[in-house]
Design an enzyme around this catalytic site. Structure first.
Site, mmCIF file in Angstrom:
data_model
loop_
_atom_site.group_PDB
_atom_site.id
_atom_site.type_symbol
_atom_site.label_atom_id
_atom_site.label_comp_id
_atom_site.label_asym_id
_atom_site.label_seq_id
_atom_site.Cartn_x
_atom_site.Cartn_y
_atom_site.Cartn_z
ATOM 1 N N ASP A 134 -11.233 2.471 3.591
ATOM 2 C CA ASP A 134 -11.604 1.053 3.444
ATOM 3 C C ASP A 134 -13.101 0.892 3.171
ATOM 4 O O ASP A 134 -13.531 -0.159 2.694
ATOM 5 C CB ASP A 134 -11.305 0.300 4.757
ATOM 6 C CG ASP A 134 -9.973 -0.447 4.724
ATOM 7 O OD1 ASP A 134 -9.591 -0.919 3.648
ATOM 8 O OD2 ASP A 134 -9.348 -0.563 5.801
ATOM 9 N N LYS A 169 0.835 -1.207 0.000
ATOM 10 C CA LYS A 169 0.000 0.000 0.000
ATOM 11 C C LYS A 169 0.873 1.261 0.000
ATOM 12 O O LYS A 169 0.614 2.215 -0.744
ATOM 13 C CB LYS A 169 -0.941 -0.020 1.221
ATOM 14 C CG LYS A 169 -2.014 -1.096 1.082
ATOM 15 C CD LYS A 169 -2.777 -1.414 2.360
ATOM 16 C CE LYS A 169 -3.682 -2.617 2.109
ATOM 17 N NZ LYS A 169 -4.454 -3.063 3.265
ATOM 18 N N GLN A 229 -4.757 -1.649 9.370
ATOM 19 C CA GLN A 229 -4.628 -2.987 8.795
ATOM 20 C C GLN A 229 -5.233 -4.025 9.741
ATOM 21 O O GLN A 229 -4.932 -4.059 10.930
ATOM 22 C CB GLN A 229 -3.144 -3.292 8.520
ATOM 23 C CG GLN A 229 -2.887 -4.591 7.786
ATOM 24 C CD GLN A 229 -3.431 -4.613 6.354
ATOM 25 O OE1 GLN A 229 -3.554 -3.574 5.707
ATOM 26 N NE2 GLN A 229 -3.782 -5.782 5.870
HETATM 27 N N1 GUN Z 1 -6.741 -7.005 5.952
HETATM 28 C C1 GUN Z 1 -6.978 -7.764 4.867
HETATM 29 N N2 GUN Z 1 -7.612 -7.054 3.907
HETATM 30 C C2 GUN Z 1 -7.783 -5.806 4.412
HETATM 31 C C3 GUN Z 1 -8.352 -4.618 3.893
HETATM 32 O O1 GUN Z 1 -8.877 -4.558 2.759
HETATM 33 N N3 GUN Z 1 -8.320 -3.536 4.725
HETATM 34 C C4 GUN Z 1 -7.783 -3.590 5.965
HETATM 35 N N4 GUN Z 1 -7.818 -2.484 6.698
HETATM 36 N N5 GUN Z 1 -7.242 -4.672 6.472
HETATM 37 C C5 GUN Z 1 -7.230 -5.779 5.690
#
Ligand code: GUN
Length: 289
Positions: free
Chosen positions: A120, A53, A97
């Site tokens: 998100d 990211k 995350q």
């Molecule tokens: N963990 C696995 N996929 C995601 C996601 O799309 N967003 C977040 N914040 N954590 C994750």
């Protein structure tokens, strides 16, 4: 033989478009969008996703902040970090995350993120807005899936769509997005009777169950669009391992019209849509700060 929907290429093209838009954003608003990513602990998979990211943010030319907290951080301390980012006018998106350590309530953390910075799309108000067809931030993986389906050029209205998996992050929002495009939508799951027959009726089949290669070619309708959301690591007899999806690519690709690979399918699109969501939040809300 089916056509491959190349998520890596699609996402590269989209990221280049975003990168090209940065100078005009900077000129018009005096700064570029900024994404804050919070990671708690040392989970290797989470660390790898977060690296991806931050790398994507650098590629498109936006700012990013990485907040790394120890596994032992308290819920209160994490809430304080979120509070401070909520109030920081230079931050447009906040991503925590997941998963979080067991002593922290994921619900309380998600609820604490300012909905205007919820890149998100996990905040309950964003989820409500999505289901009410109001303006909202669409979660990244479902948004990427829709872009991949649209990239085939196959019209969605009237098509039968089957989503295998009913998670809040993928299955349910994808169902709503396909419904918005006038598909006839079925959400199937582990208790669905005769899953193979249900899947065989799908013009659009989205596999998001987290079970390695469970959708085989004999469960796929000839010519269908098959989107594989799974990322499963399986052990090989020689002691090494390999990533596979929820779809058995070998057999399904002989029947489907279009299919996404794993890796290089949905994964890269999810990260790219996070960049798109950060830019959208910047455009929608940065003036309110
Ligand atoms: N963990 C696995 N996929 C995601 C996601 O799309 N967003 C977040 N914040 N954590 C994750």
């Amino acid at each position: 033989m089916s056509q491959i929907i190349d998520g890596k290429l699609l996402s590269q093209n989209l990221k280049e478009e975003m990168r090209d838009s940065m100078p005009s954003l900077k000129e018009r608003y005096g700064r570029v969008p900024c994404l804050a990513v919070i990671i708690v602990g040392d989970n290797p998979a989470s660390r790898s996703y977060v690296r991806g990211k931050i790398k994507a943010a650098a590629f498109v030319g936006m700012d990013s902040r990485l907040v790394e907290l120890p596994e032992t951080v308290s819920e209160r301390e994490l809430l304080e970090v979120i509070d401070s980012l909520n109030g920081d006018c230079a931050v447009d998106g906040i991503l925590v995350q997941l998963p979080l350590p067991a002593h922290i309530s994921e619900d309380r953390i998600i609820d604490a993120i300012d909905i205007r910075k919820d890149v998100d799309g996990f905040h309950p108000q964003n989820v409500a807005n999505l289901w009410l067809s109001r303006p909202c931030t669409v979660p990244c993986t479902p948004k990427g899936i829709m872009a991949m389906i649209e990239s085939t050029g196959v019209p969605i209205p009237g098509k039968k769509a089957v989503i295998v998996g009913r998670s809040n992050i993928v299955g349910k929002p994808v169902a709503k997005l396909l419904l918005d495009r006038n598909a006839t939508v079925t959400i199937a799951h582990s208790r669905t009777a005769d899953l193979a027959q249900v899947c065989r009726e799908a013009d659009i089949l989205v596999a998001a169950v987290g079970r390695a290669e469970m959708i085989s070619g004999d469960m796929v309708k000839a010519g269908a669009i098959v989107i594989d959301v799974g990322i499963n690591r399986i052990a090989l007899p020689d002691g090494s391992s390999r990533l596979v999806g929820d779809v058995d690519f070998e057999s399904a690709s002989k029947v489907a019209g279009y299919i996404t690979p794993v890796p290089g399918g949905v994964g890269p699109m999810t990260i790219t849509m996070l960049m798109a969501n950060t830019i959208e939040c910047f455009l929608r809300f940065s003036g309110a700060c």
